[in-house]
Write a protein that holds these residues in place. Structure first.
Motif, PDB file in Angstrom:
ATOM      1  N   ARG A   1      -3.590   2.801 -12.682  1.00 62.31           N
ATOM      2  CA  ARG A   1      -3.063   2.766 -11.306  1.00 62.31           C
ATOM      3  C   ARG A   1      -4.185   2.838 -10.273  1.00 62.31           C
ATOM      4  O   ARG A   1      -4.202   2.116  -9.289  1.00 62.31           O
ATOM      5  CB  ARG A   1      -2.071   3.904 -11.062  1.00 62.31           C
ATOM      6  N   GLU A   2      -5.152   3.724 -10.535  1.00 64.92           N
ATOM      7  CA  GLU A   2      -6.186   3.937  -9.523  1.00 64.92           C
ATOM      8  C   GLU A   2      -7.026   2.670  -9.296  1.00 64.92           C
ATOM      9  O   GLU A   2      -7.380   2.354  -8.171  1.00 64.92           O
ATOM     10  CB  GLU A   2      -7.077   5.107  -9.924  1.00 64.92           C
TER      11      GLU A   2
ATOM     12  N   GLN B   1      -5.105   0.459  -7.116  1.00 62.00           N
ATOM     13  CA  GLN B   1      -5.059   0.987  -5.749  1.00 62.00           C
ATOM     14  C   GLN B   1      -6.387   0.736  -5.014  1.00 62.00           C
ATOM     15  O   GLN B   1      -6.393   0.385  -3.834  1.00 62.00           O
ATOM     16  CB  GLN B   1      -4.758   2.488  -5.805  1.00 62.00           C
TER      17      GLN B   1
ATOM     18  N   ARG C   1       0.841  -1.208   0.000  1.00 60.50           N
ATOM     19  CA  ARG C   1       0.000   0.000   0.000  1.00 60.50           C
ATOM     20  C   ARG C   1       0.876   1.258   0.000  1.00 60.50           C
ATOM     21  O   ARG C   1       0.624   2.194  -0.750  1.00 60.50           O
ATOM     22  CB  ARG C   1      -0.907   0.023   1.226  1.00 60.50           C
TER      23      ARG C   1
ATOM     24  N   HIS D   1      -6.829  -1.529  -1.743  1.00 65.92           N
ATOM     25  CA  HIS D   1      -7.399  -0.974  -0.517  1.00 65.92           C
ATOM     26  C   HIS D   1      -8.532  -1.887  -0.003  1.00 65.92           C
ATOM     27  O   HIS D   1      -8.593  -2.212   1.189  1.00 65.92           O
ATOM     28  CB  HIS D   1      -7.924   0.445  -0.774  1.00 65.92           C
TER      29      HIS D   1
ATOM     30  N   VAL E   1       2.547   1.911  -3.412  1.00 61.35           N
ATOM     31  CA  VAL E   1       1.627   2.428  -4.444  1.00 61.35           C
ATOM     32  C   VAL E   1       1.259   3.884  -4.140  1.00 61.35           C
ATOM     33  O   VAL E   1       1.211   4.730  -5.045  1.00 61.35           O
ATOM     34  CB  VAL E   1       0.373   1.526  -4.546  1.00 61.35           C
ATOM     35  N   GLU E   2       1.043   4.187  -2.857  1.00 64.36           N
ATOM     36  CA  GLU E   2       0.721   5.583  -2.496  1.00 64.36           C
ATOM     37  C   GLU E   2       1.894   6.509  -2.821  1.00 64.36           C
ATOM     38  O   GLU E   2       1.707   7.623  -3.302  1.00 64.36           O
ATOM     39  CB  GLU E   2       0.391   5.696  -1.003  1.00 64.36           C
TER      40      GLU E   2
ATOM     41  N   GLY F   1       1.880   7.383  -6.366  1.00 62.15           N
ATOM     42  CA  GLY F   1       0.826   8.365  -6.641  1.00 62.15           C
ATOM     43  C   GLY F   1       1.255   9.778  -6.245  1.00 62.15           C
ATOM     44  O   GLY F   1       0.982  10.744  -6.947  1.00 62.15           O
TER      45      GLY F   1
END
Ligand SMILES: [Fe+2]
Ligand SMILES: [Fe+2]
Length: 190
Positions: free
Chosen positions: A115-116, A119, A27, A123, A30-31, A34
């Motif tokens: 990507r979103e 994500q 997590r 999540h 990936v954040e 972003g």
């Protein structure tokens, strides 16, 4: 829960800690992509996802569904509904990780626009799986501690040791090496 923890409880808690660490690393990684706009390190993201696929599917869920849960079912009939739910979640976890692998490939080969979705899936899976482990640790294991006898815990310890020793040693060594590599990843450093 007594301060002395049976081997089965220690093993399950250690597995959970490793799984939560890798979920957190994935997590964070990936954040970070972003936020920074930097190119993702797909090799590392894939390594983390691979761990989340291998470790629960081949080892942890087998220890719970094949050994620990059947013994708890014998001793605590009142826990049957929650154990049914947890076992169904083991199967859903395997599907979710496969979906995540597909979404990661989409991001890698089709670009940033994907990507979103990766994500969001991550999540959702992370929240569900952390909740799953929380139910096991905060509810199932303490109740089991009240109802299983010392002989039950000894029998479980032997069966779990046997199960893990029977696993291909290169696989368990490989898992440990992979976990050490993930723990050293910058996404886990402050
Ligand atoms: Fe589980
Ligand atoms: Fe678990």
């Amino acid at each position: 829960m007594p301060s002395f923890q049976p081997f089965a409880v220690q093993l399950i808690r250690e597995d959970h800690e490793a799984l939560a660490t890798v979920l957190g690393a994935l997590r964070n990684a990936v954040e970070r992509v972003g936020r920074s706009g930097q190119a993702p390190d797909f090799d590392e993201l894939r390594a983390m996802l691979f761990y989340l696929d291998e470790m629960p599917a081949r080892m942890h869920h087998a220890s719970e569904s094949e050994l620990l849960f059947p013994k708890i079912r014998e001793r605590c009939p009142a826990l049957h509904p929650v154990l049914d739910r947890l076992e169904a979640e083991h199967e859903r976890c395997d599907c979710a990780v496969r979906e995540l692998a597909h979404a990661l490939t989409a991001w890698e080969v089709m670009g940033e626009v994907h990507r979103e979705s990766f994500q969001l899936l991550l999540h959702a899976h992370g929240t569900l799986y952390l909740g799953h482990m929380e139910v096991e640790e905060s509810y199932v294991l303490p109740v089991a501690a009240d109802y299983l006898s010392p002989a039950d815990w000894r029998e479980l310890a032997e069966a779990l040791a046997h199960q893990r020793n029977d696993t291909d040693p290169s696989m368990t060594q490989g898992h440990r090496a992979l976990f050490a590599r993930i723990k050293a990843h910058p996404s886990l450093q402050k």
